[in-house]
Design an enzyme around this catalytic site. Structure first.
Site, PDB file in Angstrom:
ATOM      1  N   THR A 151       0.839  -1.195   0.000  1.00  0.00           N
ATOM      2  CA  THR A 151       0.000   0.000   0.000  1.00  0.00           C
ATOM      3  C   THR A 151       0.880   1.253   0.000  1.00  0.00           C
ATOM      4  O   THR A 151       2.013   1.243   0.489  1.00  0.00           O
ATOM      5  CB  THR A 151      -0.935   0.024   1.215  1.00  0.00           C
ATOM      6  OG1 THR A 151      -0.173   0.161   2.431  1.00  0.00           O
ATOM      7  CG2 THR A 151      -1.766  -1.245   1.276  1.00  0.00           C
ATOM      8  N   GLY A 152       0.350   2.313  -0.585  1.00  0.00           N
ATOM      9  CA  GLY A 152       1.102   3.562  -0.659  1.00  0.00           C
ATOM     10  C   GLY A 152       2.414   3.392  -1.393  1.00  0.00           C
ATOM     11  O   GLY A 152       3.459   3.852  -0.930  1.00  0.00           O
ATOM     12  N   SER A 153       2.358   2.749  -2.558  1.00  0.00           N
ATOM     13  CA  SER A 153       3.607   2.361  -3.235  1.00  0.00           C
ATOM     14  C   SER A 153       3.884   3.137  -4.511  1.00  0.00           C
ATOM     15  O   SER A 153       4.608   2.681  -5.379  1.00  0.00           O
ATOM     16  CB  SER A 153       3.588   0.858  -3.537  1.00  0.00           C
ATOM     17  OG  SER A 153       2.347   0.436  -4.067  1.00  0.00           O
ATOM     18  N   THR A 154       3.338   4.356  -4.615  1.00  0.00           N
ATOM     19  CA  THR A 154       3.614   5.149  -5.816  1.00  0.00           C
ATOM     20  C   THR A 154       4.904   5.950  -5.695  1.00  0.00           C
ATOM     21  O   THR A 154       5.484   6.347  -6.706  1.00  0.00           O
ATOM     22  CB  THR A 154       2.449   6.107  -6.115  1.00  0.00           C
ATOM     23  OG1 THR A 154       2.225   6.953  -4.983  1.00  0.00           O
ATOM     24  CG2 THR A 154       1.175   5.335  -6.442  1.00  0.00           C
ATOM     25  N   TYR A 184       1.219  11.832  14.988  1.00  0.00           N
ATOM     26  CA  TYR A 184       1.853  10.876  14.068  1.00  0.00           C
ATOM     27  C   TYR A 184       2.543   9.763  14.853  1.00  0.00           C
ATOM     28  O   TYR A 184       2.355   8.567  14.573  1.00  0.00           O
ATOM     29  CB  TYR A 184       2.863  11.602  13.186  1.00  0.00           C
ATOM     30  CG  TYR A 184       3.749  10.692  12.376  1.00  0.00           C
ATOM     31  CD1 TYR A 184       3.295  10.122  11.190  1.00  0.00           C
ATOM     32  CD2 TYR A 184       5.060  10.407  12.782  1.00  0.00           C
ATOM     33  CE1 TYR A 184       4.118   9.289  10.436  1.00  0.00           C
ATOM     34  CE2 TYR A 184       5.880   9.586  12.037  1.00  0.00           C
ATOM     35  CZ  TYR A 184       5.408   9.028  10.860  1.00  0.00           C
ATOM     36  OH  TYR A 184       6.222   8.199  10.126  1.00  0.00           O
ATOM     37  N   GLY A 210       7.551   3.066  -0.165  1.00  0.00           N
ATOM     38  CA  GLY A 210       6.598   2.108  -0.721  1.00  0.00           C
ATOM     39  C   GLY A 210       6.981   1.647  -2.113  1.00  0.00           C
ATOM     40  O   GLY A 210       6.925   0.450  -2.419  1.00  0.00           O
ATOM     41  N   SER A 255       7.749   3.371  12.393  1.00  0.00           N
ATOM     42  CA  SER A 255       8.749   4.438  12.372  1.00  0.00           C
ATOM     43  C   SER A 255       9.475   4.449  13.698  1.00  0.00           C
ATOM     44  O   SER A 255       8.928   4.012  14.729  1.00  0.00           O
ATOM     45  CB  SER A 255       8.063   5.791  12.146  1.00  0.00           C
ATOM     46  OG  SER A 255       8.936   6.865  12.396  1.00  0.00           O
ATOM     47  N   GLY A 313       8.518   6.955  -2.849  1.00  0.00           N
ATOM     48  CA  GLY A 313       9.242   6.765  -1.604  1.00  0.00           C
ATOM     49  C   GLY A 313       9.531   5.339  -1.202  1.00  0.00           C
ATOM     50  O   GLY A 313       9.841   4.482  -2.038  1.00  0.00           O
TER      51      GLY A 313
END
Length: 264
Positions: free
Chosen positions: A13-16, A154, A20, A141, A18
């Site tokens: 997920t979120g792999s477009t 966060y 990911g 993180s 950075g």
């Protein structure tokens, strides 16, 4: 070590961009079919083109969905009912004073950073257990352990990911399924590069000097004394997803450059 994930399906997920995208690229290199996700279809297509350019034989699928919502998360299992590897990387972050952080801010961060992984794990973990093999990885993180005072909201969501990850790992006892968390430290993703470039412009430094100064000032305990690359983080994730990592389960694995001062 030869990591071969041929015949397996990995959803990142979120792999477009950075970390990911680096994870998606690394998993594609192992032979896995990789599902690339992001909020916008154009960005998903762009990421797949970039991965295909680096790995011409890559087997890719792309799905656009807003994973901060229940409906967005539901789109993935509807399109791909089973996956062998789930990397819960999607998330958001922002610097904000605690007293200015509203209830809506807190809820938005929990929805994007925590509930996306909860919903997708709920959708895919049962199938992994039935097949007696699978990997789930939460990208947390070092802020989960060192809560940043300028983005407490966060950090708390990243700590919550560790709790969910360990709890889900308990459900896998005696099986070939593992659930782990990976904790990156300061990492030079596209967003960090832009941030460093702006500092360099303001201070008259080179980008390299600005990056080093930022880490020294803001993460003085770093043993790496620089930003990690997205590939350095992805290497850990690819290993955790591998068959060779079968004895690593319920762990919080740091790729933080030694920022967290602990022996455990």
């Amino acid at each position: 070590m030869n990591i071969d994930l041929s015949g397996l399906t990995a959803l990142v997920t979120g792999s477009t961009t950075g970390i990911g995208r680096a994870i998606a690229t690394g998993l594609a290199r192992t032979g896995a079919e990789v599902v690339v996700t992001g909020r916008v279809q154009a960005n998903v297509d762009k990421a797949m083109a970039s991965i295909s350019q680096a790995i011409p034989a890559a087997r890719l699928r792309g799905i656009a969905a807003d994973l901060s919502t229940a409906d967005g998360c539901a789109r993935l299992p509807a399109a791909i009912p089973d996956v062998d590897i789930l990397v819960n990387n999607a998330g958001i972050f922002s610097l904000k004073d605690f007293f200015d952080t509203t209830d809506d801010d807190w809820e938005a961060f929990f929805a994007a950073n925590l509930m996306s992984g909860v919903r997708l794990s709920r959708a895919y973990l049962k199938g992994m257990l039935q097949r007696n093999w699978g990997r789930i990885v939460f990208i947390s993180s070092e802020s989960a352990l060192n809560i940043p005072p300028d983005m407490i909201h966060y950090g708390v969501t990243k700590t919550a990911q560790l709790g969910v990850s360990r709890g889900l790992a308990e459900l896998t006892a005696g099986t070939g399924v593992t659930v782990n968390a990976v904790l990156p430290g300061p990492t030079l993703s596209e967003g960090a590069e832009e941030f460093v470039a702006s500092i360099a412009k303001q201070t008259g430094q080179t980008a390299e000097q600005a990056a080093a100064a930022f880490v020294k000032e803001n993460r003085p305990t770093s043993l790496l004394q620089r930003f990690a690359t997205v590939d350095e983080v992805a290497n850990m994730v690819v290993y955790v997803c591998s068959k060779q990592a079968s004895a690593t389960n319920g762990a919080a694995l740091r790729v933080d450059g030694g920022v967290v001062r602990t022996i455990a």
